[in-house]
Structures are given as C-alpha cells and as structure tokens.
Motif scaffolding. Structure first.
Motif, mmCIF file in Angstrom:
data_model
loop_
_atom_site.group_PDB
_atom_site.id
_atom_site.type_symbol
_atom_site.label_atom_id
_atom_site.label_comp_id
_atom_site.label_asym_id
_atom_site.label_seq_id
_atom_site.Cartn_x
_atom_site.Cartn_y
_atom_site.Cartn_z
ATOM 1 N N ARG A 43 5.137 -2.424 4.892
ATOM 2 C CA ARG A 43 5.331 -1.573 6.066
ATOM 3 C C ARG A 43 6.004 -2.316 7.104
ATOM 4 O O ARG A 43 6.443 -2.241 8.048
ATOM 5 N N ILE A 44 5.026 -4.006 7.017
ATOM 6 C CA ILE A 44 5.518 -4.854 8.405
ATOM 7 C C ILE A 44 6.991 -5.732 8.083
ATOM 8 O O ILE A 44 7.234 -5.255 8.723
ATOM 9 N N LYS A 45 7.117 -6.025 7.067
ATOM 10 C CA LYS A 45 9.159 -6.121 7.250
ATOM 11 C C LYS A 45 10.050 -5.452 6.923
ATOM 12 O O LYS A 45 11.568 -5.314 7.529
ATOM 13 N N GLY A 46 9.584 -3.669 6.152
ATOM 14 C CA GLY A 46 10.717 -2.942 6.688
ATOM 15 C C GLY A 46 10.785 -2.152 8.258
ATOM 16 O O GLY A 46 11.853 -1.399 8.024
ATOM 17 N N GLY A 47 9.750 -2.074 9.272
ATOM 18 C CA GLY A 47 9.409 -1.098 10.223
ATOM 19 C C GLY A 47 8.803 0.217 9.394
ATOM 20 O O GLY A 47 8.932 0.389 8.722
ATOM 21 N N PRO A 48 8.861 0.640 11.003
ATOM 22 C CA PRO A 48 7.992 2.468 10.811
ATOM 23 C C PRO A 48 8.988 3.243 10.072
ATOM 24 O O PRO A 48 8.336 4.430 9.913
ATOM 25 N N THR A 49 10.255 2.941 9.469
ATOM 26 C CA THR A 49 10.931 4.047 9.481
ATOM 27 C C THR A 49 9.710 4.243 7.669
ATOM 28 O O THR A 49 10.136 5.441 7.550
ATOM 29 N N ILE A 50 9.891 3.599 7.030
ATOM 30 C CA ILE A 50 9.933 3.600 5.772
ATOM 31 C C ILE A 50 8.160 4.997 5.648
ATOM 32 O O ILE A 50 7.464 5.679 5.215
ATOM 33 N N GLN A 51 6.798 4.485 6.274
ATOM 34 C CA GLN A 51 5.870 5.138 6.533
ATOM 35 C C GLN A 51 6.120 6.717 7.099
ATOM 36 O O GLN A 51 5.372 7.752 6.932
ATOM 37 N N GLN A 52 6.898 6.264 8.005
ATOM 38 C CA GLN A 52 7.257 7.992 8.586
ATOM 39 C C GLN A 52 7.884 8.774 7.255
ATOM 40 O O GLN A 52 8.187 9.989 7.229
ATOM 41 N N GLU A 53 8.933 8.243 6.884
ATOM 42 C CA GLU A 53 8.897 9.262 5.712
ATOM 43 C C GLU A 53 8.164 9.531 4.695
ATOM 44 O O GLU A 53 8.322 10.048 4.322
ATOM 45 N N CYS A 54 7.488 8.542 4.799
ATOM 46 C CA CYS A 54 6.240 8.506 3.381
ATOM 47 C C CYS A 54 5.561 10.050 4.112
ATOM 48 O O CYS A 54 4.766 10.701 3.658
ATOM 49 N N ASP A 55 4.723 9.977 5.390
ATOM 50 C CA ASP A 55 4.454 11.138 5.800
ATOM 51 C C ASP A 55 4.523 12.532 5.732
ATOM 52 O O ASP A 55 3.880 12.973 5.682
ATOM 53 N N ARG A 56 6.557 12.186 5.221
ATOM 54 C CA ARG A 56 6.727 13.884 5.334
ATOM 55 C C ARG A 56 6.909 14.311 3.862
ATOM 56 O O ARG A 56 6.520 14.962 3.358
ATOM 57 N N ILE A 57 7.129 13.278 3.135
ATOM 58 C CA ILE A 57 6.923 13.091 1.452
ATOM 59 C C ILE A 57 5.089 13.699 1.395
ATOM 60 O O ILE A 57 5.279 14.867 0.283
ATOM 61 N N GLY A 58 4.186 12.604 1.362
ATOM 62 C CA GLY A 58 3.191 12.302 0.680
ATOM 63 C C GLY A 58 1.864 14.060 1.283
ATOM 64 O O GLY A 58 2.409 14.395 2.184
ATOM 65 N N PRO A 59 1.137 13.822 0.044
ATOM 66 C CA PRO A 59 0.729 13.143 -0.958
ATOM 67 C C PRO A 59 1.083 13.366 -1.982
ATOM 68 O O PRO A 59 2.110 14.509 -1.952
ATOM 69 N N ILE A 60 1.291 12.735 -2.808
ATOM 70 C CA ILE A 60 2.021 12.981 -4.276
ATOM 71 C C ILE A 60 0.871 12.622 -5.635
ATOM 72 O O ILE A 60 0.257 12.313 -4.973
ATOM 73 N N ALA A 61 1.291 13.527 -6.419
ATOM 74 C CA ALA A 61 0.784 13.692 -7.462
ATOM 75 C C ALA A 61 0.543 12.138 -8.100
ATOM 76 O O ALA A 61 1.051 11.227 -8.298
ATOM 77 N N LEU A 62 -0.909 11.553 -8.245
ATOM 78 C CA LEU A 62 -1.452 10.155 -9.036
ATOM 79 C C LEU A 62 -0.104 10.230 -10.418
ATOM 80 O O LEU A 62 0.110 11.133 -10.795
ATOM 81 N N GLY A 63 0.283 8.825 -10.310
ATOM 82 C CA GLY A 63 0.828 9.121 -11.782
ATOM 83 C C GLY A 63 2.666 9.165 -11.082
ATOM 84 O O GLY A 63 3.782 8.700 -11.986
ATOM 85 N N GLU A 64 3.107 9.764 -10.004
ATOM 86 C CA GLU A 64 4.431 10.510 -9.879
ATOM 87 C C GLU A 64 5.571 9.013 -9.066
ATOM 88 O O GLU A 64 4.251 8.001 -8.970
ATOM 89 N N ALA A 65 6.329 9.386 -8.089
ATOM 90 C CA ALA A 65 6.181 7.673 -8.143
ATOM 91 C C ALA A 65 7.854 9.014 -6.802
ATOM 92 O O ALA A 65 8.228 9.898 -7.216
ATOM 93 N N ALA A 66 7.914 8.654 -5.436
ATOM 94 C CA ALA A 66 8.850 8.235 -4.225
ATOM 95 C C ALA A 66 9.376 7.945 -3.274
ATOM 96 O O ALA A 66 9.307 7.205 -3.977
#
Length: 174
Positions: A43-66
């Motif tokens: 999060r710190i090194k990659g910047g805010p866009t990663i969390q913003q994309e995660c917010d659009r995708i998540g939550p996901i099932a346990l054991g899954e990958a996005a």
C-alpha cells in the motif's frame, strides 16, 4: 518432466515490493483491505490506486485470489491471495487454495514471473515450516501442468524463513 519444475523456482531473501516480476502476491485478507505487514508495504510503496482497485473488487471468498495493477511498484500486477479474514488466522486449506488461485490468476493473465511472500506467517500466525511445504507443493503442481509461468520466486523477509523454504524444497520429492 518431473525435475523441470525445480529449475523454475527461486528462493531468496529480500523485499517483495522490489521484485522485478510480472506480479507480486499480497498476503491478503478476504476484504482486500491493505493493512499491515506485506499488504502495508504494498500500500505504501504502490500508492493509493491498488487499494482503490481492491475496493471495487472485494470482498472475495477465502482461498480466492484477485489481480490488480501494481501502482508505483516495479511489478506490473499485484495478486491478492486471500488466506484469512481480517484479524483471524490462516488455515492450511485457505493457504493452499489462495496459493493455487494466485498461480491460476497469473496463468489466466499470461504472466511469466510471479513472486510470493511466506503467506499467512506474519500477523495471521501460520507456522513457517508448514507454509513452506504447502506453498512449494502448490507451485510444483502448477509448474508440472501447462502454464505460462517461467519463474516462481519466493521472496522471504528474513534469513530464517529463507532457510526453512530451502530445507522444504530440498526435502520434496519430484
């Protein structure tokens, strides 16, 4: 073909966020909230866009990958391997599935290189010895099948973790 998979595995100590690969894997919770540990560094090194994309995708099932972009990181993508719920521990079944699904996301996106941390061994409390065995078994299964991956790196935070992974790899049957 059995020994070919070993040539595609690289174990090293270092900083996952500096890995020069197509994708790094985030030890994620299923809400895809980038908190502390590996996720915090991403999060710190990659910047805010990663969390913003995660917010659009998540939550996901346990054991899954996005998969998301990697923001300002050297890698092109971040694959978020959901081995736990926020504040809970990682189980072997969830770690195995999250590792397998991370490798599948890489293959689906025609990636050639991926770098993993020791998922679940930080705040989620999973034993490093068991982690090494599970993750290397899943990498072996994936690399012994048809895949676009040419290199699977395990980037370990400290010397002890690297030694555990080296020992687990040496003890594996082909």
């Amino acid at each position: 073909m059995s020994k070919d998979w070993r040539a595609k595995i690289e174990l090293r100590q270092g900083d996952l966020t500096e890995a020069d690969v197509d994708a790094i894997v985030n030890a994620a919770n299923n809400d895809l909230m980038l908190g502390g540990g590996v996720a915090g560094a991403i999060r710190i090194k990659g910047g805010p866009t990663i969390q913003q994309e995660c917010d659009r995708i998540g939550p996901i099932a346990l054991g899954e990958a996005a998969i998301t972009s990697a923001g300002r990181l050297r890698a092109r993508h971040v694959i978020h391997a959901a081995s736990t719920r926020l504040g809970e521990s990682t189980s072997e079944a969830n770690l195995r599935a999250a590792t397998r699904n991370s490798l599948m996301r890489a293959n689906e996106n025609a990636l050639k290189t991926i770098a993993f941390p020791a998922i679940g061994t930080g705040i989620a409390g999973f034993p490093i010895e068991q982690c090494a065995q599970v993750m290397l078994e899943e990498a072996r299964k994936h690399l012994n099948a048809t895949t676009t991956l040419e290199r699977v790196e395990f980037v370990l935070f400290d010397r002890h973790s690297l030694e555990v992974f080296e020992r687990a790899l040496a003890e594996m049957n082909d």
